[in-house]
Write a protein that holds these residues in place. Sequence first.
Motif, PDB file in Angstrom:
ATOM      1  N   LEU A   5       7.528 128.280  48.412  1.00  9.14           N
ATOM      2  CA  LEU A   5       6.855 127.277  47.585  1.00  9.14           C
ATOM      3  C   LEU A   5       6.476 127.907  46.255  1.00  9.14           C
ATOM      4  O   LEU A   5       5.874 128.986  46.215  1.00  9.14           O
ATOM      5  N   ASP A   6       6.796 127.216  45.163  1.00 13.70           N
ATOM      6  CA  ASP A   6       6.505 127.692  43.812  1.00 13.70           C
ATOM      7  C   ASP A   6       5.277 126.928  43.314  1.00 13.70           C
ATOM      8  O   ASP A   6       5.408 125.964  42.552  1.00 13.70           O
ATOM      9  N   SER A   7       4.097 127.345  43.768  1.00 15.54           N
ATOM     10  CA  SER A   7       2.887 126.565  43.456  1.00 15.54           C
ATOM     11  C   SER A   7       1.641 127.370  43.812  1.00 15.54           C
ATOM     12  O   SER A   7       1.684 128.236  44.687  1.00 15.54           O
ATOM     13  N   VAL A  25       5.212 132.281  49.058  1.00 18.57           N
ATOM     14  CA  VAL A  25       4.689 131.493  47.937  1.00 18.57           C
ATOM     15  C   VAL A  25       4.869 132.299  46.650  1.00 18.57           C
ATOM     16  O   VAL A  25       4.572 133.501  46.628  1.00 18.57           O
ATOM     17  N   THR A  26       5.372 131.632  45.608  1.00 21.35           N
ATOM     18  CA  THR A  26       5.490 132.296  44.302  1.00 21.35           C
ATOM     19  C   THR A  26       4.563 131.604  43.302  1.00 21.35           C
ATOM     20  O   THR A  26       4.343 130.398  43.371  1.00 21.35           O
ATOM     21  N   THR A  27       4.039 132.422  42.380  1.00 21.07           N
ATOM     22  CA  THR A  27       3.226 131.873  41.287  1.00 21.07           C
ATOM     23  C   THR A  27       3.700 132.515  39.978  1.00 21.07           C
ATOM     24  O   THR A  27       4.460 133.487  39.998  1.00 21.07           O
ATOM     25  N   ASN A  28       3.259 131.927  38.896  1.00 23.25           N
ATOM     26  CA  ASN A  28       3.428 132.556  37.578  1.00 23.25           C
ATOM     27  C   ASN A  28       2.211 132.129  36.748  1.00 23.25           C
ATOM     28  O   ASN A  28       1.421 131.291  37.214  1.00 23.25           O
ATOM     29  N   PRO A  29       2.017 132.671  35.565  1.00 19.88           N
ATOM     30  CA  PRO A  29       0.807 132.327  34.805  1.00 19.88           C
ATOM     31  C   PRO A  29       0.679 130.827  34.529  1.00 19.88           C
ATOM     32  O   PRO A  29      -0.436 130.286  34.507  1.00 19.88           O
ATOM     33  N   ILE A  85       4.655 142.014  43.303  1.00 11.49           N
ATOM     34  CA  ILE A  85       4.289 142.015  41.891  1.00 11.49           C
ATOM     35  C   ILE A  85       5.488 141.568  41.048  1.00 11.49           C
ATOM     36  O   ILE A  85       6.565 142.176  41.135  1.00 11.49           O
ATOM     37  N   LYS A  86       5.279 140.525  40.252  1.00 13.35           N
ATOM     38  CA  LYS A  86       6.352 140.014  39.395  1.00 13.35           C
ATOM     39  C   LYS A  86       6.269 140.653  38.010  1.00 13.35           C
ATOM     40  O   LYS A  86       5.216 140.636  37.368  1.00 13.35           O
ATOM     41  N   ILE A  87       7.413 141.186  37.589  1.00 17.21           N
ATOM     42  CA  ILE A  87       7.523 141.856  36.288  1.00 17.21           C
ATOM     43  C   ILE A  87       8.641 141.174  35.512  1.00 17.21           C
ATOM     44  O   ILE A  87       9.735 140.987  36.061  1.00 17.21           O
ATOM     45  N   PRO A 131      16.631 134.813  39.223  1.00 20.04           N
ATOM     46  CA  PRO A 131      17.314 134.043  38.173  1.00 20.04           C
ATOM     47  C   PRO A 131      16.674 132.667  38.015  1.00 20.04           C
ATOM     48  O   PRO A 131      16.334 132.021  39.015  1.00 20.04           O
ATOM     49  N   PHE A 132      16.508 132.233  36.759  1.00 18.42           N
ATOM     50  CA  PHE A 132      15.848 130.957  36.457  1.00 18.42           C
ATOM     51  C   PHE A 132      16.887 129.831  36.378  1.00 18.42           C
ATOM     52  O   PHE A 132      17.317 129.433  35.288  1.00 18.42           O
ATOM     53  N   VAL A 133      17.262 129.332  37.530  1.00 21.00           N
ATOM     54  CA  VAL A 133      18.376 128.383  37.638  1.00 21.00           C
ATOM     55  C   VAL A 133      18.150 127.121  36.783  1.00 21.00           C
ATOM     56  O   VAL A 133      18.990 126.770  35.947  1.00 21.00           O
ATOM     57  N   GLY A 134      17.019 126.437  36.987  1.00 18.11           N
ATOM     58  CA  GLY A 134      16.767 125.185  36.272  1.00 18.11           C
ATOM     59  C   GLY A 134      16.630 125.389  34.770  1.00 18.11           C
ATOM     60  O   GLY A 134      17.110 124.572  33.978  1.00 18.11           O
ATOM     61  N   ARG A 135      15.977 126.474  34.393  1.00 13.41           N
ATOM     62  CA  ARG A 135      15.803 126.699  32.948  1.00 13.41           C
ATOM     63  C   ARG A 135      17.127 127.034  32.271  1.00 13.41           C
ATOM     64  O   ARG A 135      17.299 126.790  31.078  1.00 13.41           O
ATOM     65  N   MET A 136      18.072 127.649  33.017  1.00 14.78           N
ATOM     66  CA  MET A 136      19.422 127.856  32.475  1.00 14.78           C
ATOM     67  C   MET A 136      20.077 126.499  32.230  1.00 14.78           C
ATOM     68  O   MET A 136      20.661 126.267  31.177  1.00 14.78           O
ATOM     69  N   ALA A 165      16.240 132.646  43.968  1.00 14.48           N
ATOM     70  CA  ALA A 165      16.544 131.664  42.917  1.00 14.48           C
ATOM     71  C   ALA A 165      15.256 130.926  42.573  1.00 14.48           C
ATOM     72  O   ALA A 165      14.600 130.362  43.452  1.00 14.48           O
ATOM     73  N   ALA A 166      14.893 130.957  41.289  1.00 13.75           N
ATOM     74  CA  ALA A 166      13.650 130.325  40.830  1.00 13.75           C
ATOM     75  C   ALA A 166      13.992 129.171  39.903  1.00 13.75           C
ATOM     76  O   ALA A 166      15.160 128.954  39.571  1.00 13.75           O
ATOM     77  N   SER A 167      12.936 128.419  39.538  1.00 11.63           N
ATOM     78  CA  SER A 167      13.134 127.281  38.644  1.00 11.63           C
ATOM     79  C   SER A 167      14.132 126.302  39.278  1.00 11.63           C
ATOM     80  O   SER A 167      15.012 125.775  38.603  1.00 11.63           O
ATOM     81  N   VAL A 168      13.961 126.096  40.572  1.00 17.22           N
ATOM     82  CA  VAL A 168      14.824 125.180  41.330  1.00 17.22           C
ATOM     83  C   VAL A 168      14.269 123.771  41.158  1.00 17.22           C
ATOM     84  O   VAL A 168      13.076 123.546  41.327  1.00 17.22           O
ATOM     85  N   ARG A 169      15.119 122.818  40.808  1.00 19.80           N
ATOM     86  CA  ARG A 169      14.620 121.514  40.367  1.00 19.80           C
ATOM     87  C   ARG A 169      14.900 120.359  41.319  1.00 19.80           C
ATOM     88  O   ARG A 169      14.299 119.322  41.226  1.00 19.80           O
ATOM     89  N   HIS A 170      15.909 120.496  42.222  1.00 18.80           N
ATOM     90  CA  HIS A 170      16.263 119.360  43.077  1.00 18.80           C
ATOM     91  C   HIS A 170      17.030 119.841  44.318  1.00 18.80           C
ATOM     92  O   HIS A 170      17.529 120.977  44.341  1.00 18.80           O
ATOM     93  N   ALA A 185      15.201 130.589  47.944  1.00 17.63           N
ATOM     94  CA  ALA A 185      15.040 129.680  46.794  1.00 17.63           C
ATOM     95  C   ALA A 185      13.575 129.281  46.757  1.00 17.63           C
ATOM     96  O   ALA A 185      13.003 128.903  47.786  1.00 17.63           O
ATOM     97  N   THR A 186      12.958 129.384  45.575  1.00 20.50           N
ATOM     98  CA  THR A 186      11.557 128.972  45.448  1.00 20.50           C
ATOM     99  C   THR A 186      11.488 127.695  44.620  1.00 20.50           C
ATOM    100  O   THR A 186      12.184 127.564  43.609  1.00 20.50           O
ATOM    101  N   MET A 187      10.664 126.746  45.081  1.00 18.67           N
ATOM    102  CA  MET A 187      10.689 125.412  44.463  1.00 18.67           C
ATOM    103  C   MET A 187       9.331 124.731  44.558  1.00 18.67           C
ATOM    104  O   MET A 187       8.518 125.062  45.433  1.00 18.67           O
TER     105      MET A 187
HETATM  106  C1  E4P Z   1       8.999 131.508  39.824  1.00 13.25           C
HETATM  107  O1  E4P Z   1       7.882 131.726  40.224  1.00 13.25           O
HETATM  108  C2  E4P Z   1       9.265 131.019  38.473  1.00 13.25           C
HETATM  109  O2  E4P Z   1       8.293 131.479  37.600  1.00 13.25           O
HETATM  110  C3  E4P Z   1       9.356 129.521  38.470  1.00 13.25           C
HETATM  111  O3  E4P Z   1      10.241 129.109  39.502  1.00 13.25           O
HETATM  112  C4  E4P Z   1       9.754 128.915  37.137  1.00 13.25           C
HETATM  113  O4  E4P Z   1       9.928 127.536  37.338  1.00 13.25           O
HETATM  114  P1  E4P Z   1       9.952 126.454  36.157  1.00 13.25           P
HETATM  115  O5  E4P Z   1      11.187 126.670  35.374  1.00 13.25           O
HETATM  116  O6  E4P Z   1       9.982 125.144  36.894  1.00 13.25           O
HETATM  117  O7  E4P Z   1       8.715 126.654  35.357  1.00 13.25           O
END
Ligand code: E4P
Length: 217
Positions: A5-7, A25-29, A85-87, A131-136, A165-170, A185-187
Amino acid sequence: MKIFLDSAHIEDVKKAYDMGAISGVTTNPTIISREGEKFEDLLNQITEIMTDGPVFAEVLAIESEGMIAEGMDLWNKYKDKNIVIKIPAIPEGLKAVKALSANGVRVCVTVVYSAVQALLAANAGAMYVAPFVGRMDDIGENGLNLAAEIREIFDAQGIETQIIAASVRHPVHVAELAKMGVDIATMPFKVIMQMATNPNTARAVDGFLKDWEKVPK
Ligand code: E4P
């Protein structure tokens, strides 16, 4: 493929965990900023729920000394709670990955937009690359192709770093990532619910209940 879960929304973490849907669970700022609570208060609550999987927290510094200091601080506070730790995938980040991983810290290199960034991250000692799939996709590139290219390189080179795989949208993203053998995959919670819900299933269940009313009682 594991689903994370990305939340940092505590109700959603609890719901997804109780459904057996998530292994981490993944988070970002940005995700943290949506909740209106202190970072470590949220981390404490998330790690209370996610007791059997990793919880990812990102550093804010953008030079290596700061990243190492923040990373070590979070690690020392939360290592027993399965923190990762995310870098960010920048040159200063690679220095931090090398130093942190040499100290036994579990590191995820995040904001990956190319396969060669992922290769460098793995060589520096990252346990995960994201990798930021959705943002790509957002910038007119193909995010799924990036994940597939990293999978191909890691397999060809025998690299054990896990691909998250991050930034998963659907849900289509999720199915395609699973087919190509991505590890995780985190979503957002919304995507997990889209995967768990099908109107045809709901209609069929409704039909069973209606037909049951005709059964003599
Ligand atoms: C992972 O934790 C990433 O920061 C996150 O999936 C980015 O997702 P977004 O493109 O929906 O912001």
